[in-house]
Write an enzyme that holds these catalytic residues in place. Structure first.
Site, short mmCIF file in Angstrom:
data_model
loop_
_atom_site.label_atom_id
_atom_site.label_comp_id
_atom_site.label_asym_id
_atom_site.label_seq_id
_atom_site.Cartn_x
_atom_site.Cartn_y
_atom_site.Cartn_z
N SER A 1 0.87 -1.16 0.19
CA SER A 1 -0.05 -0.04 -0.03
C SER A 1 0.97 1.18 -0.06
O SER A 1 0.70 2.19 -0.84
CB SER A 1 -1.00 0.10 1.25
N ARG B 1 0.49 7.85 6.10
CA ARG B 1 -0.39 7.26 6.97
C ARG B 1 -1.82 7.77 6.61
O ARG B 1 -2.64 7.10 6.71
CB ARG B 1 0.20 7.20 8.13
N HIS C 1 -3.01 6.32 3.42
CA HIS C 1 -3.37 4.89 3.93
C HIS C 1 -4.65 4.78 4.52
O HIS C 1 -5.61 3.78 4.20
CB HIS C 1 -2.08 4.29 4.41
#
Length: 215
Positions: free
Chosen positions: A21, A44, A47
């Site tokens: 990812s 993040r 994500h």
């Protein structure tokens, strides 16, 4: 593992899924204005949201990352506006330095005072928190009124956060509260516009706590 579908996942190993990812995020994001220490937070956030527009809209005070790391490593606590942040953040890493994650929005005294003053619990819980935690990380992902109240208290010298992560989501005052946060001359992480939310703030916090562990 047979999913009984024509599509087969690339992998079912958690670490491989996260790593793949992150590779895809880096490739799709392309060139960006973020520094090497800011990028893990942006990564993040993307994500957690699969939202590149949100990631690109993030804004950092120049000292934000180092201030967050320093606060955690000094044993400062995280003060969140809602329990969702408390549930999602990696508490073990924070507690490993001596801090903790606190939420006061459902405290009986906060609810009683908010009712008495006919105002939001978020405002009252922010006032309560600033009296108890100096130098902590304030994490606001849900309540623009909490962020606006914290900004007011900072301007009046009644609050001294080590870092503000302010990314409330919504339509009423959400974007405007972040506009006001960007005017402060203290460490902050925020974004432009209505997007945000508790999961986004959790992603940013977890990125910083990981950096604190590695520092």
């Amino acid at each position: 593992m047979d999913f009984k579908t024509e599509f087969k996942p690339l992998t079912v190993q958690p670490q491989e899924i996260e790593g793949k990812s992150f590779e895809m995020i880096t490739e799709e994001l392309g060139e960006h204005p973020f520094t090497e220490e800011q990028y893990p937070v942006v990564q993040r956030v993307i994500h957690a949201s699969a939202d590149f527009e949100l990631g690109r809209s993030m804004v950092f005070h120049p000292d934000a990352i180092q201030a967050g790391i320093a606060a955690l490593r000094a044993g400062q606590s995280v003060i969140a506006d809602v329990q969702m942040i408390q549930a999602g953040v990696s508490k073990d890493r924070i507690r490993g330095f001596g801090g903790d994650v606190h939420v006061h929005i459902s405290d009986p005294d906060v609810m009683e005072e908010a009712k008495r003053l006919n105002t939001t619990r978020a405002i009252i819980s922010t006032r309560k928190a600033t009296k108890a935690y100096e130098g902590g990380i304030y994490a606001i992902g849900n309540a623009p009124t909490a962020l606006l109240e914290l900004i007011r208290l900072v301007k009046e010298g009644e609050a001294k956060p080590g870092l503000i992560i302010g990314m409330p989501v919504g339509f009423v005052s959400a974007a405007e509260s972040k506009d006001e946060l960007r005017k402060l001359d203290i460490p902050f992480i925020t974004n432009i516009g209505r997007k945000g939310g508790s999961t986004i703030v959790v992603a940013a916090l977890n990125a910083i706590s990981l950096m604190a562990v590695k520092a």
